[in-house]
Design an enzyme around this catalytic site. Structure first.
Site, PDB file in Angstrom:
ATOM      1  CB  CYS A  97      30.517  16.768  71.046  1.00  0.00           C
ATOM      2  SG  CYS A  97      32.319  16.842  70.923  1.00  0.00           S
ATOM      3  CG  ASP A 152      32.958  14.123  66.854  1.00  0.00           C
ATOM      4  OD1 ASP A 152      32.561  13.804  65.710  1.00  0.00           O
ATOM      5  OD2 ASP A 152      33.857  13.507  67.464  1.00  0.00           O
ATOM      6  NE  ARG A 191      33.479  11.201  64.937  1.00  0.00           N
ATOM      7  CZ  ARG A 191      34.249  10.506  65.769  1.00  0.00           C
ATOM      8  NH1 ARG A 191      34.700   9.318  65.399  1.00  0.00           N
ATOM      9  NH2 ARG A 191      34.553  10.984  66.961  1.00  0.00           N
ATOM     10  CG  HIS A 230      30.037  12.029  70.522  1.00  0.00           C
ATOM     11  ND1 HIS A 230      31.081  11.504  69.791  1.00  0.00           N
ATOM     12  CD2 HIS A 230      30.463  13.242  70.948  1.00  0.00           C
ATOM     13  CE1 HIS A 230      32.078  12.374  69.784  1.00  0.00           C
ATOM     14  NE2 HIS A 230      31.735  13.439  70.471  1.00  0.00           N
ATOM     15  CB  CYS A 257      33.640  12.122  73.083  1.00  0.00           C
ATOM     16  SG  CYS A 257      33.792  13.920  73.258  1.00  0.00           S
TER      17      CYS A 257
HETATM   18 ZN    ZN Z   1      33.026  14.804  71.308  1.00  0.00          ZN
END
Ligand code: ZN
Length: 200
Positions: free
Chosen positions: A39, A41, A43, A98, A101
């Site tokens: 992703c 993302d 993190r 994850h 999300c």
């Molecule tokens: Zn995500």
């Protein structure tokens, strides 16, 4: 921006010298063994989670770690998948979802995405995953969707001719992972979608 500039300066001063030999070698070779699809993302950092060095992971990151099924027409994700599998000959493909999300949460909780039409369109690629997890509610719904979505993307990957060819020739192996942000744990999904701790 100052943070980034300072980061580059620190990299050049404190990090690069110890790896100068590696970078010299990498300047003319690109032979990653793994295609890692995660992703976008901030993190979820593939190299950190897997403790990989530069040159080891070929990474594709998309919102919700979605990989559209093969379709005619130009597609950046498909081109990157094909390059990794058919040109670079990666032997492992990891699809990593994850916890927490944003994309999967928006889908599971049916957020209003009318202000983000491109996101809404893109998340249609997870329609089948959502349809399979409609029985769950609350946090469990997001967790179930994250897992189901990883499995769905593995299936989508197999529709890409380069991946289908490599799977048939058994030159590539597909893995589905879920990373838990709070604990740092990585679970591997089995064929039925059950998650088990990843062990070395
Ligand atoms: Zn995500």
């Amino acid at each position: 921006m100052d943070d980034l500039t300072e980061g580059v300066a620190r990299f050049r001063r404190d990090v690069y010298p110890a790896r100068a030999g590696l970078f010299a070698e990498l300047a003319s070779t690109h032979r990653p063994r793994t295609l890692f699809i995660g992703c976008s993302d901030a993190r979820v950092v593939p190299e950190l989670i897997t403790q990989s060095e530069p040159g080891e992971l070929f990474v594709i990151r998309t919102a919700g770690n979605l990989v559209p099924a093969h379709a005619p027409g130009p597609d950046g994700v498909a081109a990157s998948v094909e390059y990794a599998v058919a040109v670079l000959d990666v032997s492992e493909i990891v699809v990593c979802g994850h916890s927490g999300c944003g994309a999967m949460t928006a889908l599971a909780e049916r957020h209003d995405l009318s202000g983000a039409p491109a996101v809404a369109d893109w998340l249609r690629h997870a329609d089948a995953s959502r349809a399979r997890t409609t029985g769950e509610t609350g946090a469990r719904a997001v967790e179930a969707l994250v897992r189901e979505n990883v499995r769905a993307q593995m299936a989508n990957l197999a529709t890409h001719p380069s991946v289908a060819r490599a799977l048939a020739a058994r030159t590539v192996t597909l893995h589905g992972w879920v990373f838990d942000i709070r604990t740092g744990a990585v679970a591997e999904l089995d064929a039925t979608g059950r998650a088990a701790a990843l062990t070395a």
